[in-house]
Design a protein around this motif. Structure first.
Motif, PDB file in Angstrom:
ATOM      1  N   THR A 174     -17.108 -29.914  -4.598  1.00  0.00           N
ATOM      2  CA  THR A 174     -17.324 -29.622  -3.194  1.00  0.00           C
ATOM      3  C   THR A 174     -18.301 -28.461  -3.102  1.00  0.00           C
ATOM      4  O   THR A 174     -18.111 -27.431  -3.770  1.00  0.00           O
ATOM      5  N   PRO A 175     -19.375 -28.612  -2.339  1.00  0.00           N
ATOM      6  CA  PRO A 175     -20.370 -27.546  -2.293  1.00  0.00           C
ATOM      7  C   PRO A 175     -19.828 -26.314  -1.571  1.00  0.00           C
ATOM      8  O   PRO A 175     -19.026 -26.423  -0.653  1.00  0.00           O
ATOM      9  N   ALA A 176     -20.292 -25.166  -2.009  1.00  0.00           N
ATOM     10  CA  ALA A 176     -19.993 -23.933  -1.292  1.00  0.00           C
ATOM     11  C   ALA A 176     -20.945 -23.867  -0.098  1.00  0.00           C
ATOM     12  O   ALA A 176     -22.154 -23.933  -0.270  1.00  0.00           O
ATOM     13  N   VAL A 177     -20.388 -23.785   1.067  1.00  0.00           N
ATOM     14  CA  VAL A 177     -21.190 -23.728   2.293  1.00  0.00           C
ATOM     15  C   VAL A 177     -20.782 -22.484   3.051  1.00  0.00           C
ATOM     16  O   VAL A 177     -19.602 -22.275   3.327  1.00  0.00           O
ATOM     17  N   HIS A 178     -21.734 -21.678   3.388  1.00  0.00           N
ATOM     18  CA  HIS A 178     -21.497 -20.458   4.169  1.00  0.00           C
ATOM     19  C   HIS A 178     -22.182 -20.626   5.510  1.00  0.00           C
ATOM     20  O   HIS A 178     -23.410 -20.771   5.571  1.00  0.00           O
ATOM     21  N   TRP A 179     -21.391 -20.667   6.559  1.00  0.00           N
ATOM     22  CA  TRP A 179     -21.942 -20.847   7.911  1.00  0.00           C
ATOM     23  C   TRP A 179     -22.223 -19.514   8.550  1.00  0.00           C
ATOM     24  O   TRP A 179     -21.400 -18.605   8.509  1.00  0.00           O
ATOM     25  N   ILE A 180     -23.365 -19.395   9.157  1.00  0.00           N
ATOM     26  CA  ILE A 180     -23.686 -18.217   9.969  1.00  0.00           C
ATOM     27  C   ILE A 180     -24.118 -18.738  11.328  1.00  0.00           C
ATOM     28  O   ILE A 180     -25.142 -19.424  11.439  1.00  0.00           O
ATOM     29  N   ASP A 181     -23.319 -18.453  12.319  1.00  0.00           N
ATOM     30  CA  ASP A 181     -23.654 -18.904  13.677  1.00  0.00           C
ATOM     31  C   ASP A 181     -24.338 -17.818  14.458  1.00  0.00           C
ATOM     32  O   ASP A 181     -24.160 -16.668  14.278  1.00  0.00           O
TER      33      ASP A 181
END
Length: 186
Positions: A179-186
């Motif tokens: 599972t990819p590491a995803v970092h969300w910045i809104d």
């Protein structure tokens, strides 16, 4: 074949039939590769197509010998050690009927451009029912003066992606993906 189907089912193929890949098909794969993005539209890539099996055998032997010189076998994985032993009959190109070597001139993002071209080429091959694999074992030897001379590559070019191409002997099973590491910045 739909694009997402080609992406989902592209595999690193290491077992091929003896069927040759027609010149027109190989040139079509090169054409697909050249449709990749290129920084500043520089398109510094260069393609060398090799179908001469005696030459591929010679490159395989030289690549293994070179890897033995430059690889710390103690820290290398067991598969690498197994492939590089003197008794091994391992062929770095897996006896594929063709290799397309993507090279580039030096420049900003030139290596990345060649890698993008390689991915286009591999997806186009999958779309035509062909198998491919990027052969890292050959890459370092092809970067040497002797390697460049063997494939008649201008010394100013940098070999980036030796890609084998052929008709797969069978289906290559998928490799589980993390599972990819995803970092969300809104």
């Amino acid at each position: 074949m739909e694009l997402m189907d080609a992406i989902r089912h592209r595999r690193s193929v290491r077992a091929f039939t003896d069927a040759p890949v027609p010149k027109e098909v190989l040139l079509g794969l090169v054409d697909a590769a050249t449709l990749a993005p290129s920084a500043n539209n520089a398109e510094h890539w260069h393609f060398t197509i090799i179908q001469n099996q005696a030459l591929l055998d010679r490159i395989s032997d030289a690549s293994k010998a070179h890897m033995l010189k430059v690889t710390d076998l103690a820290s290398a994985g067991s598969r690498v050690r197994e492939h590089l032993t003197a008794a091994s009959d391992f062929h770095v190109f897996y006896h594929a009927p063709a290799v397309i070597l993507i090279s580039t001139l030096s420049g900003d993002f030139a290596i990345e451009d060649a890698a993008l071209a390689a991915e286009n080429l591999m997806l186009a091959a999958r779309g035509q029912g062909l198998g491919t694999c990027w052969i890292g074992f050959a890459q370092k030897w092809l970067e040497t003066a002797e390697g460049k001379q063997a494939v008649e590559l201008d010394p100013h070019y940098i070999p980036v992606a030796p890609i084998i191409v052929g008709t797969p002997k069978g289906e290559t099973p998928p490799v589980p993906r993390k599972t990819p590491a995803v970092h969300w910045i809104d």
